[in-house]
Design an enzyme around this catalytic site. Sequence first.
Site, short mmCIF file in Angstrom:
data_model
loop_
_atom_site.label_atom_id
_atom_site.label_comp_id
_atom_site.label_asym_id
_atom_site.label_seq_id
_atom_site.Cartn_x
_atom_site.Cartn_y
_atom_site.Cartn_z
CG HIS A 37 -0.04 0.89 0.97
ND1 HIS A 37 -0.89 1.10 1.87
CD2 HIS A 37 1.10 0.63 1.31
CE1 HIS A 37 -0.03 1.00 3.11
NE2 HIS A 37 1.07 0.66 2.67
CD GLN A 61 8.93 -3.90 9.04
OE1 GLN A 61 9.15 -4.63 7.90
NE2 GLN A 61 8.41 -2.58 8.71
CD GLN A 153 10.33 1.19 4.67
OE1 GLN A 153 10.27 0.75 5.87
NE2 GLN A 153 9.48 1.38 3.86
O1 PAF Z 1 7.01 0.39 4.57
C1 PAF Z 1 6.46 -0.95 4.99
O2 PAF Z 1 5.41 -1.22 4.88
C2 PAF Z 1 7.46 -2.07 5.27
O3 PAF Z 1 8.47 -1.54 5.96
C3 PAF Z 1 8.11 -2.93 4.15
C4 PAF Z 1 8.95 -1.93 3.31
C5 PAF Z 1 7.02 -3.37 3.45
C6 PAF Z 1 8.95 -3.86 4.69
O4 PAF Z 1 8.24 -4.65 5.72
#
Ligand code: PAF
Length: 282
Positions: A37, A61, A153
Amino acid sequence: MKIIRDPEKISIETGKNKQLKKRIGFVPTMGALHPGHFSLISRARKENDIVAVSIFVNPAQFGKGEDFKKYPRRFKQDIESCRRLGVDLVFLPDRDNMYPEGYSTFVNVDNLSDCLCGASRPGHFRGVATVVAKLLNILHPDALYLGQKDAQQAIIISRMVKDLNFPVKVKVLPTVRQEDGLALSSRNAYLNKQERSVALVLSKALRLAETLIRNGQRNCGRIISRMRQLIEKNRPAKIDYIAIIDPEQLKELRKIEPGCLIALAVKIGKVRLIDNTVIGRV
Ligand code: PAF
């Protein structure tokens, strides 16, 4: 650094910045921030006037029986990391802010969402696409930063952004790894010492595939079978999938093509990990 919980308030804040012609970079996260991150946030910091980070463990999710409840939550530490990295806005909504009673609208990216991780996590990408669409509508960023580790994703979100005309540029940055090759993931925190060392089979299998391709192997079936053999030797690793696919349609390939994606998901005990590599020129 401002920490804002209310979607309307953060919309007003980003709206003010947009009026001042400030460029906003946005990093969506579920918290438990790690150097993966940090690399997204640092890049956003370099390329924008304002950096916004969301921290929201998105219930939509997670499927039944998945780790929503035990997903690591370290908000205090995350906020400190954001401060250190020069973030301007932290959006920290709660469930009721994002999905108030009566909430009924979901975004589904057809064709891309039911294969690979979507096959073993039904509804997962519907939840991801929905929350990211909501976050984009709330924050109106100019650029959205995602990690290559979650390749499917990133592909799904890029498709959604294109299909629904979100005025945002999607930037996908390389996977950050530990020195021994393990891709950083918030879920690594679940691994015990022995599982942590078995987890190296994911990156080892990808390196094996790259070597085979470098040495001339082009047959996807043969490459997958060598990767499978390597992983199966390492208990308690259990393969969910190994796939060699084109990075737009996620269709399985028979022969290696330039730009193809090799992706895998492996369960190490109870912990499901993913990793991937993009094959450049062949
Ligand atoms: O990758 C993640 O942490 C999550 O899937 C996201 C993109 C923040 C969506 O909740």
